[in-house]
Design an enzyme around this catalytic site. Structure first.
Site, short mmCIF file in Angstrom:
data_model
loop_
_atom_site.label_atom_id
_atom_site.label_comp_id
_atom_site.label_asym_id
_atom_site.label_seq_id
_atom_site.Cartn_x
_atom_site.Cartn_y
_atom_site.Cartn_z
CG HIS A 1 -0.42 1.76 -9.12
ND1 HIS A 1 -0.57 1.54 -7.78
CD2 HIS A 1 -1.57 2.38 -9.52
CE1 HIS A 1 -1.75 2.00 -7.38
NE2 HIS A 1 -2.37 2.52 -8.43
CG ASP B 1 -2.06 0.96 1.11
OD1 ASP B 1 -2.37 1.40 -0.02
OD2 ASP B 1 -2.64 1.31 2.15
CG LEU C 1 9.55 -17.09 -3.79
CD1 LEU C 1 9.43 -17.14 -2.27
CD2 LEU C 1 9.89 -15.67 -4.24
CG ASN D 1 1.81 1.44 -4.99
OD1 ASN D 1 2.71 1.27 -4.19
ND2 ASN D 1 1.29 0.47 -5.72
N GLY D 2 -0.13 5.41 -4.31
CA GLY D 2 -0.73 6.69 -4.70
C GLY D 2 -0.11 7.84 -3.93
CD1 TRP E 1 -13.11 -5.76 -9.37
CD2 TRP E 1 -12.60 -5.00 -11.42
NE1 TRP E 1 -12.51 -6.79 -10.08
CE2 TRP E 1 -12.20 -6.34 -11.34
CE3 TRP E 1 -12.38 -4.30 -12.61
CZ2 TRP E 1 -11.59 -7.01 -12.40
CZ3 TRP E 1 -11.78 -4.97 -13.66
CH2 TRP E 1 -11.39 -6.30 -13.55
C1 FPP Z 1 -2.26 0.19 -3.23
O1 FPP Z 1 -1.73 1.49 -3.22
C2 FPP Z 1 -1.70 -0.55 -4.33
C3 FPP Z 1 -2.41 -1.15 -5.34
C4 FPP Z 1 -3.86 -1.11 -5.42
C5 FPP Z 1 -1.74 -1.80 -6.45
C6 FPP Z 1 -0.55 -2.61 -6.07
C7 FPP Z 1 0.27 -2.86 -7.27
C8 FPP Z 1 1.61 -2.83 -7.30
C9 FPP Z 1 2.45 -2.61 -6.15
C10 FPP Z 1 2.37 -3.03 -8.53
C11 FPP Z 1 2.61 -4.47 -8.77
C12 FPP Z 1 1.41 -4.87 -9.43
C13 FPP Z 1 1.30 -5.73 -10.40
C14 FPP Z 1 0.04 -5.68 -11.13
C15 FPP Z 1 2.36 -6.70 -10.78
P1 FPP Z 1 -2.74 2.71 -3.24
O2 FPP Z 1 -2.96 3.10 -4.65
O3 FPP Z 1 -4.00 2.34 -2.51
O4 FPP Z 1 -1.95 3.80 -2.47
P2 FPP Z 1 -2.57 4.94 -1.55
O5 FPP Z 1 -3.10 4.26 -0.33
O6 FPP Z 1 -1.39 5.80 -1.26
O7 FPP Z 1 -3.60 5.63 -2.36
#
Ligand code: FPP
Length: 243
Positions: free
Chosen positions: A40, A23, A134, A25-26, A72
């Protein structure tokens, strides 16, 4: 693995199974004035770093939460981006994973995924099925409740066909009807991004799992941060409900 990561000492008694909620990424992207999806994209590099470290340290199973059934509900562009990101990640890394003996399995519902995504998943699973290193489980279109519903449905169908009596249903039997059948339960759950939630991840399997929550955003979580989490895990005393 980066040169500096090779210097990280292999943790003693590492967990057999590590699960990660990737979690933040955003927020990582917003902090840098970038669009959320840039987070992401950078997150894939973190995943590669952690997979390589787990392989090197002899961890048996790594399960990562890449796309939940609830995801989704995100803007359409972001959903499309995440589907393509999985495909791109497989295009780019599947041969390397295969060469390193990693077995890849995608857990979650296949219904509703774009056809090209399903094709990529099936190729990755077929290619790496016989590998003995793994075991990487990627939770994609995954929800813990959906998984339990599907497992219970499968059990009911077996009862209706007369293959199974309701009295014979026990915890082991239900476990065997989940997407993680045959894999040990996670010993350690890592959540990056600082929130204290399970977010519908592995609801059944996490019953006795140790939790490790860090404020570090996923794109900044690499082998070094994973090593720190494993060091913390070593200090935990697991009692499984006993004294
Ligand atoms: C949550 O961060 C993350 C996700 C919903 C996507 C996770 C995906 C990856 C780490 C990339 C690897 C993925 C693949 C498809 C191989 P968030 O967007 O909710 O972050 P935030 O809480 O800061 O908004």
């Amino acid at each position: 693995m980066k040169q500096k990561d090779l210097l990280l000492k292999k943790p003693e008694n590492p967990p057999r199974h590590v699960a990660i909620i990737m979690d933040g990424n955003g927020r990582w992207a917003l902090k840098r004035g970038l669009p959320r999806v840039a987070g992401h994209k950078a997150g894939v590099d973190s995943l590669v770093s952690c997979v390589e470290a787990c392989s090197a340290w002899g961890i048996e199973v790594l399960t990562v939460y890449a796309f939940s059934t609830e995801n989704w509900g995100r803007p359409r562009d972001e959903v499309t981006f995440l589907m393509h990101l999985l495909e791109e990640a497989f295009d780019r890394y599947i041969d390397r994973l295969h060469a390193n003996g990693v077995m890849v399995r995608v857990i979650g519902r296949r219904t509703g995924l774009p056809e090209s995504t399903t094709r990529h998943i099936e190729h990755a699973e077929r290619l790496t099925a016989g590998n003995t290193g793994l075991r990487l489980l990627i939770a994609f279109n995954y929800g813990g409740r959906a998984e339990l519903v599907d497992g219970v449905k499968a059990l009911c169908a077996r009862v209706a066909r007369g293959e199974l009596s309701p009295e014979a249903i026990d915890e082991e039997c239900l476990s065997a009807h989940l997407t993680t059948a045959g894999f040990p339960d996670p010993d350690l759950l890592i959540r990056t991004g600082g929130e204290f939630r399970i977010s519908n991840f592995l609801l059944w399997q996490l019953a006795y799992t140790e939790l490790y929550i860090t404020d570090v955003f996923w794109p900044d979580f690499r082998a070094q941060q994973l090593h720190q989490a494993l060091m913390e895990f070593q200090k935990r005393q697991r009692r499984f409900g006993k004294v």
